[in-house]
Write a protein that holds these residues in place. Structure first.
Motif, short mmCIF file in Angstrom:
data_model
loop_
_atom_site.label_atom_id
_atom_site.label_comp_id
_atom_site.label_asym_id
_atom_site.label_seq_id
_atom_site.Cartn_x
_atom_site.Cartn_y
_atom_site.Cartn_z
N THR A 1 0.96 -1.18 -0.07
CA THR A 1 -0.07 0.04 -0.13
C THR A 1 0.97 0.99 -0.01
OG1 THR A 1 -0.12 0.40 2.38
CG2 THR A 1 -1.68 -1.15 1.69
N PRO A 2 0.30 2.30 -0.20
CA PRO A 2 1.36 3.68 -0.14
C PRO A 2 2.01 3.70 1.17
CG PRO A 2 -0.52 4.09 -1.24
CD PRO A 2 -1.01 2.89 -0.84
N ALA A 3 1.18 3.32 2.28
CA ALA A 3 1.74 3.43 3.78
C ALA A 3 3.00 2.54 3.79
CB ALA A 3 0.77 2.87 4.81
N THR B 1 -7.56 5.85 12.50
CA THR B 1 -7.14 7.25 12.01
C THR B 1 -8.38 7.88 11.62
OG1 THR B 1 -5.26 6.27 11.17
CG2 THR B 1 -6.20 8.09 9.89
N LEU B 2 -8.82 9.07 11.95
CA LEU B 2 -10.06 9.72 11.71
C LEU B 2 -9.85 11.12 10.88
CD1 LEU B 2 -11.79 9.47 15.26
CD2 LEU B 2 -12.27 7.96 13.08
N VAL B 3 -10.47 11.52 9.95
CA VAL B 3 -10.20 12.74 8.99
C VAL B 3 -11.20 13.49 9.67
CG1 VAL B 3 -10.08 13.76 6.88
CG2 VAL B 3 -9.63 11.52 7.27
N VAL B 4 -10.71 14.69 9.99
CA VAL B 4 -11.57 15.92 10.43
C VAL B 4 -11.62 16.98 9.55
CG1 VAL B 4 -11.52 15.13 12.70
CG2 VAL B 4 -10.05 16.87 12.11
N SER C 1 -3.69 1.65 10.79
CA SER C 1 -4.01 0.99 9.62
C SER C 1 -2.94 0.87 8.47
CB SER C 1 -5.19 1.71 8.98
OG SER C 1 -5.50 0.88 7.69
N ALA C 2 -2.72 0.10 7.96
CA ALA C 2 -1.66 -0.04 6.65
C ALA C 2 -2.31 0.48 5.46
CB ALA C 2 -1.20 -1.48 6.53
N ARG D 1 -5.72 -0.60 4.25
CA ARG D 1 -6.67 -1.58 3.85
C ARG D 1 -7.10 -2.11 4.98
NH1 ARG D 1 -3.75 -5.79 0.83
NH2 ARG D 1 -2.99 -3.89 -0.47
N ARG D 2 -8.51 -2.36 4.70
CA ARG D 2 -9.13 -3.05 6.01
C ARG D 2 -8.60 -4.46 6.01
NH1 ARG D 2 -15.01 -1.78 3.32
NH2 ARG D 2 -14.98 0.44 3.80
N GLY D 3 -8.04 -4.78 7.32
CA GLY D 3 -7.61 -6.18 7.47
C GLY D 3 -6.15 -5.99 7.27
N LEU D 4 -5.38 -4.91 7.53
CA LEU D 4 -4.06 -4.78 7.47
C LEU D 4 -3.48 -3.63 8.12
CD1 LEU D 4 -1.78 -6.25 5.45
CD2 LEU D 4 -2.00 -4.25 3.81
#
Length: 164
Positions: free
Chosen positions: A6-8, A55-58, A135-136, A138-141
């Motif tokens: 992933t990009p991360a 991680t939340l975006v505000v 989170s990396a 992706r869900r599950g990563l």
């Protein structure tokens, strides 16, 4: 590790930052992605729920987006997050706006490797641990890394941003 690009994770590899990637089977019916990660990983990886961060975006009162990273079991204090980011007010960003800005799917937004680098605040409790998970991309990563590395790579400030 197959299926973990992933990009991360690319950012971590490029910067040679020590980390581990953990995967688990994501249930598409899950409604709380953070709780799912805690259930799947706390025992498997040997961490406490408070070491797994969401991680939340505000959206700040300026109209700009920002990122808040805090332990899954905790609730975000929008007022504290806004203050830490130099704003007087913040609200949760719209899901589509968060996905578009980050380049990640909701429930898999990583604080690292986002499409647009946003101002970021990490809850100060992260510094209580030698390692945290987030989170990396992706869900599950999930990525396991030192909280100081997370802060450095995301350009984050640390502050108390949990409610209560």
């Amino acid at each position: 590790m197959a299926g973990t690009a992933t990009p991360a994770t690319a950012l971590l590899a490029k910067s040679k930052t020590p980390h581990r990637v953990h995967s688990y089977d994501h249930d598409p019916r899950a409604e709380s992605f953070g709780d799912e990660a805690v259930t799947a990983l706390a025992e498997l990886v040997g961490v406490e729920a408070a070491q797994i961060f969401k991680t939340l975006v505000v959206k700040l009162d300026s109209g700009k987006l920002a990122v808040a990273v805090l332990p899954v079991p905790d609730k975000l204090s929008l007022k504290a997050a806004a203050a830490a980011l130099g704003a007087s007010k913040a609200v949760m960003a719209d899901r589509a706006e968060a996905e578009r800005s980050s380049g990640y799917v909701f429930g898999g937004i990583s604080p690292l490797g986002q499409r647009k680098k946003l101002p970021t605040v990490i809850d100060a409790s992260a510094l209580d641990w030698d390692r945290v998970l987030c989170s990396a991309g992706r869900r599950g990563l999930e990525i396991e890394l030192a909280p100081t590395d997370l802060a450095q790579l995301s350009g984050a400030v640390t502050a108390q941003i949990t409610a209560g």
